[in-house]
Design a protein around this motif. Sequence first.
Motif, PDB file in Angstrom:
ATOM      1  N   VAL A  63      44.004  33.847  30.730  1.00 13.48           N
ATOM      2  CA  VAL A  63      44.007  34.544  32.053  1.00 13.48           C
ATOM      3  C   VAL A  63      43.653  36.081  31.828  1.00 13.48           C
ATOM      4  O   VAL A  63      43.194  36.533  32.895  1.00 13.48           O
ATOM      5  CB  VAL A  63      45.454  34.415  32.598  1.00 13.48           C
ATOM      6  N   ASN A  64      43.915  36.405  30.715  1.00  8.75           N
ATOM      7  CA  ASN A  64      43.301  38.010  30.500  1.00  8.75           C
ATOM      8  C   ASN A  64      42.100  38.103  29.565  1.00  8.75           C
ATOM      9  O   ASN A  64      42.143  37.741  28.355  1.00  8.75           O
ATOM     10  CB  ASN A  64      44.500  38.684  29.578  1.00  8.75           C
ATOM     11  N   PRO A  65      41.033  38.231  30.034  1.00  7.67           N
ATOM     12  CA  PRO A  65      39.923  38.311  29.318  1.00  7.67           C
ATOM     13  C   PRO A  65      39.545  39.249  28.232  1.00  7.67           C
ATOM     14  O   PRO A  65      39.980  40.266  28.405  1.00  7.67           O
ATOM     15  CB  PRO A  65      38.597  38.548  30.654  1.00  7.67           C
ATOM     16  N   ALA A  66      38.836  38.816  27.174  1.00  8.69           N
ATOM     17  CA  ALA A  66      38.582  39.622  26.091  1.00  8.69           C
ATOM     18  C   ALA A  66      37.235  40.514  26.407  1.00  8.69           C
ATOM     19  O   ALA A  66      37.197  41.645  25.958  1.00  8.69           O
ATOM     20  CB  ALA A  66      38.143  38.850  24.922  1.00  8.69           C
ATOM     21  N   LEU A  67      36.389  40.051  27.431  1.00 10.78           N
ATOM     22  CA  LEU A  67      35.462  40.645  27.921  1.00 10.78           C
ATOM     23  C   LEU A  67      35.126  40.618  29.217  1.00 10.78           C
ATOM     24  O   LEU A  67      35.113  39.482  29.957  1.00 10.78           O
ATOM     25  CB  LEU A  67      33.979  40.066  27.259  1.00 10.78           C
ATOM     26  N   VAL A  68      34.519  41.983  29.767  1.00  9.19           N
ATOM     27  CA  VAL A  68      34.262  41.825  31.102  1.00  9.19           C
ATOM     28  C   VAL A  68      33.019  42.674  31.013  1.00  9.19           C
ATOM     29  O   VAL A  68      32.585  43.355  30.219  1.00  9.19           O
ATOM     30  CB  VAL A  68      35.264  42.627  32.255  1.00  9.19           C
ATOM     31  N   LEU A  69      32.299  42.741  32.328  1.00  7.87           N
ATOM     32  CA  LEU A  69      31.163  43.312  32.277  1.00  7.87           C
ATOM     33  C   LEU A  69      31.158  44.917  32.474  1.00  7.87           C
ATOM     34  O   LEU A  69      31.226  45.408  33.390  1.00  7.87           O
ATOM     35  CB  LEU A  69      30.138  42.914  33.537  1.00  7.87           C
TER      36      LEU A  69
ATOM     37  N   TRP B  33      45.720  44.207  28.722  1.00 10.64           N
ATOM     38  CA  TRP B  33      46.423  42.921  29.159  1.00 10.64           C
ATOM     39  C   TRP B  33      46.176  42.124  28.040  1.00 10.64           C
ATOM     40  O   TRP B  33      47.120  41.174  27.689  1.00 10.64           O
ATOM     41  CB  TRP B  33      45.757  42.731  30.316  1.00 10.64           C
ATOM     42  N   ARG B  34      44.768  42.057  27.295  1.00 15.24           N
ATOM     43  CA  ARG B  34      44.661  41.257  26.300  1.00 15.24           C
ATOM     44  C   ARG B  34      45.607  41.389  25.080  1.00 15.24           C
ATOM     45  O   ARG B  34      45.910  40.135  24.507  1.00 15.24           O
ATOM     46  CB  ARG B  34      43.154  41.671  25.715  1.00 15.24           C
ATOM     47  N   ARG B  35      45.795  42.533  24.508  1.00 18.15           N
ATOM     48  CA  ARG B  35      46.614  42.500  23.594  1.00 18.15           C
ATOM     49  C   ARG B  35      48.130  42.540  23.593  1.00 18.15           C
ATOM     50  O   ARG B  35      48.625  42.112  22.879  1.00 18.15           O
ATOM     51  CB  ARG B  35      46.587  44.088  22.950  1.00 18.15           C
ATOM     52  N   LEU B  36      48.598  42.529  24.988  1.00 15.56           N
ATOM     53  CA  LEU B  36      49.992  42.037  25.264  1.00 15.56           C
ATOM     54  C   LEU B  36      50.356  40.600  24.655  1.00 15.56           C
ATOM     55  O   LEU B  36      51.544  40.357  24.688  1.00 15.56           O
ATOM     56  CB  LEU B  36      50.307  42.142  26.734  1.00 15.56           C
ATOM     57  N   SER B  37      49.223  39.682  24.713  1.00 17.72           N
ATOM     58  CA  SER B  37      49.568  38.323  24.173  1.00 17.72           C
ATOM     59  C   SER B  37      50.132  38.351  22.995  1.00 17.72           C
ATOM     60  O   SER B  37      50.736  37.380  22.478  1.00 17.72           O
ATOM     61  CB  SER B  37      48.551  37.576  24.537  1.00 17.72           C
ATOM     62  N   GLN B  38      49.949  39.545  22.169  1.00 17.48           N
ATOM     63  CA  GLN B  38      50.334  39.501  20.867  1.00 17.48           C
ATOM     64  C   GLN B  38      51.766  40.127  20.459  1.00 17.48           C
ATOM     65  O   GLN B  38      52.200  40.262  19.452  1.00 17.48           O
ATOM     66  CB  GLN B  38      49.446  40.312  19.666  1.00 17.48           C
ATOM     67  N   VAL B  39      52.303  40.443  21.470  1.00 17.34           N
ATOM     68  CA  VAL B  39      53.667  40.940  21.478  1.00 17.34           C
ATOM     69  C   VAL B  39      54.498  40.026  20.895  1.00 17.34           C
ATOM     70  O   VAL B  39      54.563  38.657  21.219  1.00 17.34           O
ATOM     71  CB  VAL B  39      54.340  41.352  22.843  1.00 17.34           C
TER      72      VAL B  39
END
Length: 527
Positions: free
Chosen positions: A461-467, A402-408
Amino acid sequence: MLAPLTTPLTPPGTSPEPSPTDLSGTTAFDPAGLRWLNRHASLGPTFGRAMQGQPVSEPQWLATSDAAAAELGWPADWWRHPLALAAHAGGPSWPGSAPFATVYSGHQFGVWAGQLGDGRALLLGEVDTPHGPREIQLKGSGMTPYSRRADGRAVLRSSIREYLCSEAMAALGIPTTRALALVGSPTLVRREEIETAAVVTRTAPSFIRFGHFEHFCHHDQHAALRQLLDHVIDAHLPACREAAQPAVALLESVSRRTAELMAHWQAVGFCHGVMNTDNMSILGLTIDYGPFGFLDGFDPGHICNHSDERGRYAYARQPQIGWWNLHALAQALIPLVDAPAEQAADLLGEALQPYREVFPVALDALMRAKLGLAIERPEDRALIEDLLQLMASTRVDYTLTWRRLSQVRSAAGLSAEAAAGPVRDLFVDRAAFDAWLSRYVDRLRAEGSEDALRRLRMDRVNPALVLRNHLAEEAIRAARDGDTSVLNDLAGLLRQPYDERPDDARWRHATALPPDWAQGLEVSCSS
């Protein structure tokens, strides 16, 4: 074992402080000025037992949350007050508080478990704050009448996980209890192995659960059941008082809140692990962080709790379990509806229906936002579901996708590789991903999406980091060796989950694929 601290606690956003065990410095915080309400405790002995905690030995501060303190209206250095450490280690509590262990019952793994209650938790009391009343509760402060032959303690590893995840969920905007502080101790407790104890201080508008209502219904204590209903409505859901059937209105409110919570969990890839009715908040908060987990590779059947042998609480089943638990709450509310039992059941059944309406709408909205879609279209659900199926086929990393999809990039004439950017590298079946990507790019063009603006929206809305489990494990291992810097550094990162950190070599791995050793980590109900 918990070794002596080698790094002092430094509250986030401040300059280095003396060791928290050095109380020669003082704070302007004055506990005598707190206005304690203690409304739950004032309900009386039917609802629990007034008692003091049993302090852990040689307590030491491990972490505090400035953000949680701010919600209470407390200064960041409140923990430096001479009474603070003892009060949050299970010892003498703040002046004006009314420590109270509450009784409840519930269904555990779908089976009626009978009386439960705060077996290792102690409600210090409820304090008035600039943000409204907040209950303050210790977890791990010793035995209570509801400990069921257990020791009433919490271990360091689970306490660190709860502290970190409370911070993470709050920063992600997901309704949750908060963790104010974490205290460690060399006190030994036995689980699968000998471990050291810890105490977490938690805050919430209320810690009342579905199981509180189930308890009094099951034991035919209908007067107490109504008293509890009146307390929850008056303290937390006053709009329900105006309804013809307040109990029905309460259930409808809880149904909506629970549906929205389930949508948030699914969208971020969070697995609770123990969705028993005694772990369901009447206010729709994420409560009781036990064997939780965030998805690494996307697997709808993922079971984060090693104790959940049948997979009742697998990721994909969480929305259904939320619905099941609401039915259990509805059963407990039947005596409070002013109508014959059959009609009361029908009215409560209608109050459950908003869950079925709110959940899919809320989830669709969250998932469209994750794709950066500004306009709703009928084909969006198929686009989302097809991506999830593609991810599940080879367990592609959920957060990174999800995070990388922003670079489409959606410009015409680009190759699949150029349009996709780094997200394409996550997929083994490139042809299948390219086919989906073509549909996605067409969809973006159809609404005139601007790549730069869309990326900004998606990265919010798409975190780069989760626990992830391995990050929590790093903090646990370091703390066991007496180093709390990893714990506090990680907490600071989790408070800003949408930020990129490509230049921070120490934490670059936190936003990368998990290491191979992470696959061997297991979490269970033992804590």
